[in-house]
Design a protein around this motif. Structure first.
Motif, PDB file in Angstrom:
ATOM      1  N   LEU A  18      -7.241  36.805 -45.880  1.00 44.69           N
ATOM      2  CA  LEU A  18      -6.179  35.758 -45.874  1.00 44.69           C
ATOM      3  C   LEU A  18      -7.070  34.400 -46.145  1.00 44.69           C
ATOM      4  CD1 LEU A  18      -3.306  36.798 -43.474  1.00 44.69           C
ATOM      5  CD2 LEU A  18      -3.264  37.295 -45.692  1.00 44.69           C
ATOM      6  N   PRO A  44      -7.411  33.593 -50.830  1.00 41.34           N
ATOM      7  CA  PRO A  44      -5.774  33.309 -50.678  1.00 41.34           C
ATOM      8  C   PRO A  44      -5.179  33.602 -52.083  1.00 41.34           C
ATOM      9  CG  PRO A  44      -6.917  31.345 -50.480  1.00 41.34           C
ATOM     10  CD  PRO A  44      -8.054  32.331 -50.295  1.00 41.34           C
ATOM     11  N   SER A 101      -2.004  35.779 -52.464  1.00 39.82           N
ATOM     12  CA  SER A 101      -0.760  35.161 -52.728  1.00 39.82           C
ATOM     13  C   SER A 101       0.095  36.152 -53.643  1.00 39.82           C
ATOM     14  CB  SER A 101      -0.922  33.862 -53.703  1.00 39.82           C
ATOM     15  OG  SER A 101      -1.799  32.715 -52.651  1.00 39.82           O
ATOM     16  N   ILE A 147       2.633  37.895 -51.359  1.00 36.33           N
ATOM     17  CA  ILE A 147       3.038  37.069 -50.282  1.00 36.33           C
ATOM     18  C   ILE A 147       4.463  37.513 -49.593  1.00 36.33           C
ATOM     19  CG2 ILE A 147       4.372  35.491 -51.889  1.00 36.33           C
ATOM     20  CD1 ILE A 147       2.775  34.371 -48.443  1.00 36.33           C
ATOM     21  N   LEU A 203       3.829  40.568 -47.498  1.00 38.82           N
ATOM     22  CA  LEU A 203       2.795  40.142 -46.324  1.00 38.82           C
ATOM     23  C   LEU A 203       3.842  39.337 -45.062  1.00 38.82           C
ATOM     24  CD1 LEU A 203      -0.098  38.780 -48.005  1.00 38.82           C
ATOM     25  CD2 LEU A 203      -0.204  40.715 -46.578  1.00 38.82           C
ATOM     26  N   VAL A 204       4.613  38.468 -45.627  1.00 39.52           N
ATOM     27  CA  VAL A 204       5.508  37.707 -44.670  1.00 39.52           C
ATOM     28  C   VAL A 204       6.314  39.014 -44.031  1.00 39.52           C
ATOM     29  CG1 VAL A 204       7.430  36.145 -44.253  1.00 39.52           C
ATOM     30  CG2 VAL A 204       5.335  35.665 -45.856  1.00 39.52           C
ATOM     31  N   CYS A 242      -2.422  36.484 -38.355  1.00 37.97           N
ATOM     32  CA  CYS A 242      -2.153  36.576 -39.849  1.00 37.97           C
ATOM     33  C   CYS A 242      -1.054  35.420 -40.189  1.00 37.97           C
ATOM     34  CB  CYS A 242      -1.851  37.860 -40.125  1.00 37.97           C
ATOM     35  SG  CYS A 242      -3.270  39.003 -39.853  1.00 37.97           S
ATOM     36  N   LEU A 243      -0.135  35.424 -39.463  1.00 39.16           N
ATOM     37  CA  LEU A 243       0.969  34.313 -39.857  1.00 39.16           C
ATOM     38  C   LEU A 243       0.547  33.031 -39.886  1.00 39.16           C
ATOM     39  CD1 LEU A 243       3.952  35.822 -38.164  1.00 39.16           C
ATOM     40  CD2 LEU A 243       3.835  35.593 -40.590  1.00 39.16           C
ATOM     41  N   LEU A 299      -1.614  32.552 -43.063  1.00 37.13           N
ATOM     42  CA  LEU A 299      -0.923  32.399 -44.145  1.00 37.13           C
ATOM     43  C   LEU A 299      -0.277  30.843 -44.272  1.00 37.13           C
ATOM     44  CD1 LEU A 299       1.876  35.294 -44.122  1.00 37.13           C
ATOM     45  CD2 LEU A 299      -0.090  35.166 -45.634  1.00 37.13           C
ATOM     46  N   PHE A 306      -2.123  29.035 -47.007  1.00 36.06           N
ATOM     47  CA  PHE A 306      -2.006  29.287 -48.580  1.00 36.06           C
ATOM     48  C   PHE A 306      -1.627  27.848 -49.182  1.00 36.06           C
ATOM     49  CE2 PHE A 306      -1.360  34.018 -48.881  1.00 36.06           C
ATOM     50  CZ  PHE A 306      -2.558  34.223 -48.264  1.00 36.06           C
ATOM     51  N   VAL A 319       3.906  29.492 -49.973  1.00 34.83           N
ATOM     52  CA  VAL A 319       4.582  29.759 -48.962  1.00 34.83           C
ATOM     53  C   VAL A 319       5.810  28.966 -48.566  1.00 34.83           C
ATOM     54  CG1 VAL A 319       2.711  30.879 -47.698  1.00 34.83           C
ATOM     55  CG2 VAL A 319       2.860  28.103 -47.676  1.00 34.83           C
TER      56      VAL A 319
END
Lengths: 1022, 168
Positions: free
Chosen positions: A933, A937, A941, A944, A947-948, A969-970, A973, A976, A981
């Motif tokens: 990540l 990125p 991406s 995304i 992932l979220v 991890c968040l 993110l 990015f 995001v």
């Protein structure tokens, strides 16, 4: 427009051709010159008309072509040719400005000629200095000028020096106003050479300083996607090399540094301090004297009012460098001793802060004093003789233990500093003067009931003790008594641990006192605990402390000879049933023995003593235990935990043996296991025979467990030690590994087999052996009650071969991959991948001399993963998690840089793995994704949305570590690109409200960090 | 609208520093992780130290220093009660006329609102007797609507966010 004919017969349409073809023409010309078919004069003659053309653009082309030819063949030119060319080119310098770049290029080629007649270099440089206004040229052409100069400097140093200061002055004019970092690097190099190689500076020292110092401090940040790779740091270092190259610059440099230190720009401060440190390496009395007061006040300010630790650190380093420099000065009789007066100033400004009742500035002052004292032993003596008595006095004035602790920590800092210089006669030492009061202060500190204070006190005691001859014998005894008290009675584990460490450090200095006051006392305690006071003194934590302390203090050969028998006696008594059987106790004794072994490694004599005392004794105790029938107490030694604790002891006792001693020992141990040769074991009363490899149930089963000790021994030997009857031994081990129900026995047999196979020299014997093993594996894996034992063997053999890059590895990994789809063995196989990838400390580690190739993990990854992925896609849904888990184990152990380059191809698989319900898979997938990540990125991406969603759902996992990893991890993110995001901002912030109220603090911490970052997304001031 | 820091306060950021030469205090280390905290089963209550850790790294609007280093916030002045869901923070401006006080208070408040579970009632106020207009500042900080309105102001939000970004 006319065709242009060379004597080689080639025909060129020089002016018609587009520009790019000139290269080919040049190559042709160059080849002609090189082959001797034409001379450079022919080239010039034939170029005649463009060289003399009235149009400067055409002249440029002509000269450019000639220069390019010269670039290719300058090494072939004759002296006379060079002379003509040089005169021609010098003349051309007066030409139209369009022509100049090509002329310079030609001169650069000529500057590399070895056939350059003497005097020409000077004349070229003079012409350049006179005719060319360098700074109005383009960057590349300026670079050419610098190259010409640096070429001449390396080949014609003497000639250039004959120019005297004119050369320096000429160069100053050349570089004045240079702005390009690429050119600056080379220009700085030239200036440094001018200074270091002793070119005359004449009256131009100040100009030379001005023209370089105007770049200080360097304020350059490479543009993003900069292809030249010049970093700010490169410029800083090369400029610093110039500025600190000569003491002549001192009178200009020091005021500049002081000015920049006083500025508000942090990077300027930092650079100035570092430059000052560097300059101190060459400065002397004359340079520094005048500036000392202002330097000191600037340095002092940086430490007293520091805004960053880094600047404080550099300030202290500069102060240390400054005192070191002052200490080196050679004084004539009527010179003032600058060091003494400087330190007087330092003391005057700092000393009184140590005595202020509120102790506000104690730390900065102490740091300054310690930095100044760190410059030299002389400075140390001057500072400490003033400060130490003061600290002792202050200690008695204060009453609170926190204040005592601060003072003691400061004192400790000074004591530690003493180690910078080797031992010297301590009779001059200022430590001697307040010795008695110093000792009583430290002793009173350790007597206070404050753990932190005690810890500092123990450290201080250690340093006092290690300064030779400082402590009187009664003091030493008192010191040891204190340590003993801490080890015995202190509730706080930190303190007793610190006391043990101190004992270990000091024991080599005072072996006799430690033996008398510590070892004998603790041995006695262990003994009395066993016989009569069983009921009363059976506190296991105390016992453990005695054991640990005995190990900690075994840092001197004479002490080792006392402690080892005491420790072994404990095991003897367990075996004889004299102390209640307790596995934990056995494990503790073994841990202590291992500590002793580790401490003996440096000293061959102690090490051999340890080996001879411990190995036969442990084997003997094991054999006795295995022969006794049905007595419950003695079987403690045969429990898995106990044997596993003995393994590292034996292993550590064998790893560092010399090959001769190892052969001597192995010739006794192997016959013990193969033929039951008991004669070398201590204690001659063995009731029956020892046949661990014999079939049979009751007594044999116990004896077989001792193969663990055999494994520890043979697998730790150096590779060049021959093992008697090795093939027979290997066959027995192979048979043992797949034949019995006891998993402990079969695992150690498999490990032992693998350990020996890994070290076995390649050849037919090994091939034969492996063939046997393969047959055995086929048999065992297919059917029968010993399937899981066979799998263990497969894993260990596979690892042994993988580590040495044996060709058979592929076959074995294939087998493992097939088994991943097996409904019974599959999950076990996937767990086994950990074993393949992880370091194994006991048998196949580097420390046990196993053959471990550097890149085995990467190799395994590239060979195994494509197949793994393929099989994953083909597998039935129930088995898929096995493949994911195996993959997770592989990825988890791969070095991060490799991982980042390889992961994108596995991304789809990893995203799928996030939904897998296995926690190991979830955990390792998160760990794999997190660096990706941050580093890639742009690839991530694209996913995304997935992932979220997945990360948020994992913040609800029942496993704390997974929640933490998901939140990390968040957090990643949020780095990015904002447009990617920002659509998720509201959703993430809302969802992260829940983990803010997680029951675990560590999870909340990550949630706070992640949520904070998401809040900042797309807002001003981020 | 708010009078909060908007006029005088923000002016101070670019102009000469009010307290150019503050005393710097030692930072506390990271909170040591205890075995209990690593045990999955046992809950850890939110305590004063945890709340202090949330705010100690906030940077001062006019120095490159943290509120902890300036002793504006201290662990002893942070109270937390997990069971009652209350948190109370008293902060001490470096000088009694500090125009940054409201801004500092706002930063602390915003940080806590973003970082604590919603059930908590957060009270941020000036340590008694350490600021000339203590009462007025406290009143502003206690007023939810004013705080919300302040964050609508993008200049103010920018400064607050800068303070919260912490040291790099």
């Amino acid at each position: 427009m006319s065709p242009f004919v060379l004597k080689t017969g080639a025909c060129f349409f020089f002016f018609k051709k587009p520009h790019r073809t000139t290269f080919n023409q040049n190559v042709f010309l160059f080849l002609g010159v090189k082959a001797g078919t034409c001379t450079i004069l022919d080239v010039v003659e034939n170029l005649g008309s463009p060289l003399e053309n009235a149009d400067p653009r055409i002249r440029t082309r002509g000269i450019q072509m000639l220069s390019e030819v010269l670039m290719q063949c300058y090494s072939l030119l004759q002296e006379q040719e060079v002379t003509h060319l040089v005169l021609f080119y010098e003349n051309r310098l007066k030409d139209h400005h369009l022509v100049i770049p090509s002329v310079l290029q030609g001169l650069e080629a000529l500057s590399m000629c070895e056939a350059l007649a003497s005097g020409l270099a000077v004349s070229v440089l003079k012409a350049i200095f006179q005719e060319v206004h360098v700074q109005s040229l383009l960057q590349l052409d300026r670079h050419t000028v610098y190259s010409i100069i640096i070429n001449f400097m390396s080949s014609r140093e003497a000639e250039l020096k004959s120019l005297g200061a004119d050369f320096t002055f000429g160069f100053i004019q050349v570089m004045d106003g240079e702005k390009d970092p690429r050119n600056l690097l080379i220009a700085f190099q030239i200036v440094r050479d001018i200074i270091v190689k002793g070119y005359a500076l004449g009256p131009f020292a100040e100009e030379l300083f001005e023209v370089t110092s105007c770049y200080f401090p360097i304020d350059f940040n490479p543009p993003p996607n900069d292809a030249h790779g010049i970093q700010r740091g490169d410029l800083i270092v090369s400029l610093r090399a110039v500025l600190t190259a000569t003491p002549i610059f001192a009178e200009f440099l020091l005021p500049l540094l002081i000015e920049k230190m006083d500025s508000d720009v942090q990077s300027a401060k930092l650079d100035s301090l570092q430059t000052l440190s560097a300059a101190c390496a060459i400065y002397g009395q004359k340079e520094l004297k005048e500036f000392l007061p202002s330097l000191w006040s600037s340095l002092r300010r940086e430490v007293f009012q520091t805004a960053s630790e880094k600047i404080e650190g550099e300030g202290l380093a500069a102060l240390r460098a400054l005192t070191a420099c002052l200490s080196r000065l050679v004084l004539s009789p009527d010179d003032e001793d600058l060091l003494e007066s400087f330190l007087k100033n330092v003391l005057q400004d700092c000393r009184h802060h140590l005595c202020e009742p509120d102790m506000k500035l104690v730390w900065p002052s102490a740091k300054l004093l310690q930095a100044a004292a760190g410059g030299s032993l002389r400075a140390y003596y001057q500072i400490t003789s003033s400060v130490l008595p003061l600290l002792v006095e202050e200690y008695t004035k204060h009453v609170q233990s926190s204040q005592h602790r601060t003072i003691l920590e400061v004192l400790l800092g000074f004591l530690k500093l003493r180690q910078t210089w080797g031992p010297e006669e301590e009779d001059k030492s200022p430590l001697l003067f307040p010795k008695a009061s110093l000792c009583s202060m430290v002793f009173s500190a350790v007597a206070e009931p404050n753990v932190q204070l005690q810890l500092v006190g123990i450290q201080a005691l250690t340093f006092l003790g290690s300064l030779q001859g400082l402590l009187e014998p009664p003091d030493v005894e008192m010191l040891v008594d204190h340590l003993v008290k801490f080890i015995l009675f202190e509730e706080d584990p930190q303190t007793s641990l610190a006391a043990m460490e101190a004992a270990g450090t000091l024991a080599p200095t005072y072996p006799e006192v430690f033996s008398r006051c510590l070892v004998q006392k603790f041995s006695g305690k262990l003994k009395t605990g066993t016989v009569s006071e069983v009921l009363e003194d059976i506190n296991p934590s105390h016992q453990e402390r005695y054991l640990k302390a005995l190990a900690a203090v075994s840092t001197h050969p004479s002490i080792v000879r006392e402690t080892v028998p005491v420790l072994l006696e404990q095991l003897q008594q367990v075996q004889e049933g004299k102390i209640p059987s307790d596995t934990q106790f056995v494990v503790s004794v073994c841990q202590s023995l291992q500590q002793v072994a580790l401490k003996c490694q440096q000293d061959p004599q102690s090490y051999w003593f340890f080996h001879q005392a411990v190995v036969p004794c442990l084997l003997g105790l094991g054999v006795q235990a295995a022969m006794q029938e049905n007595s419950h107490t003695s079987k403690v030694l045969l429990k898995e935990e106990a044997l596993s604790a003995m393994v590292p002891v034996i292993s550590t006792a064998c790893i560092h043996l010399s090959p001769e001693l190892a052969s001597q020992s192995v010739s006794k141990v192997v016959p013990l296991f193969l033929d039951g040769e008991l004669s070398f074991l201590p204690g001659n009363s063995f009731p029956s025979t020892f046949q661990p490899f014999q079939d049979g149930e009751s007594p044999m089963a116990a004896q077989r467990r001792l193969v663990a000790l055999l494994m520890a021994f043979v697998c730790s030997l150096p590779r060049n030690v021959p093992i008697p009857q090795q093939d027979r031994l290997l066959c027995e081990l192979l048979a043992l590994s797949c034949s019995y129900d006891c998993p402990f026995t079969s695992t150690v047999a498999a490990k032992c087999f693998a350990g020996l196979v890994n070290k076995h020299p390649a050849g037919t014997q090994l091939d034969h052996l492996l063939e046997m093993a393969m047959n055995k594996l086929e048999q065992g894996l297919n059917e029968g009650p010993h399937q899981s034992q066979a799998l263990t063997l497969l894993l260990w053999v596979c690892k042994a071969l993988l580590l040495r890059y044996h060709p058979l590895t592929t076959q074995l990994t294939d087998k493992l991959l097939v088994l991943l789809g097996d409904s019974v063995l599959g999950p076990k196989v996937s767990d086994g991948f950990v074993l393949l990838m992880a370091d194994s400390p006991d048998v196949l580690g580097k420390s046990c001399h196993a053959e471990v190739r550097l890149m085995f993990r990467q190799r395994f990854f590239t060979e195994c993963v494509p197949q793994l992925v393929q099989r994953f896609h083909a597998a039935v849904p129930d088995m898929k998690s096995n493949y994911l888990k195996a993959l997770s184990h592989i990825l988890n152990h791969l070095p991060k840089p490799v991982l980042v380059t390889e992961l994108p191809s596995l991304l789809s698989l990893l995203l799928e793995a996030l939904s897998c319900h296995d926690r190991v898979v979830q955990m390792s997938t998160l760990h794999c994704l997190q660096p990706l990540l941050l580093d890639a990125p742009h690839i991530m991406s694209l996913h995304i949305d997935t992932l979220v969603g997945k990360f948020l759902s994992l913040t609800d996992s029942p496993t704390m570590a997974i929640r933490i990893a998901a939140l990390q991890c968040l957090y990643a993110l949020a780095s990015f690109p904002t447009p990617v995001v920002i659509p998720y901002k509201a959703r993430v912030i809302k969802a992260l409200a829940k983990p803010l109220d997680d029951k675990k603090r560590l999870v909340r911490k990550e949630a706070v960090a992640a949520r904070g970052e998401w809040f900042l997304l797309g807002t001003p001031g981020r | 609208m708010l009078r909060m820091a908007g006029g005088t306060g923000l002016g101070g950021v670019g102009a000469a520093l009010e307290n150019a030469n503050p005393l710097v205090f030692r930072r506390q280390g990271e909170r040591a992780v205890t075995p209990r905290e690593e045990d999955e089963a046992l809950p850890d209550a939110i305590d004063g130290r945890e709340v202090f850790d949330l705010i100690r790294a906030i940077s001062d609007p006019e120095h490159p220093l943290t509120l902890e280093e300036l002793n504006v916030v201290e662990e002893a002045r942070v109270k937390a009660n997990d069971a009652n869901s209350t948190v109370s923070v008293a902060f001490t401006p470096t000088i009694p006329h500090c125009s940054m006080a409201t801004l500092i208070g706002l930063s602390i408040k915003v940080k806590l609102i973003r970082s604590l579970p919603e059930r908590f009632k957060v009270d941020v106020h000036i340590t008694q007797g350490t600021h000339a207009s203590e009462h007025a500042v406290n009143k502003q900080l206690a007023d939810k609507e004013r705080v919300a309105a302040a964050l609508e102001n993008s200049h103010l939000l920018e400064v607050v966010n800068q303070c919260l970004s912490g040291r790099s």
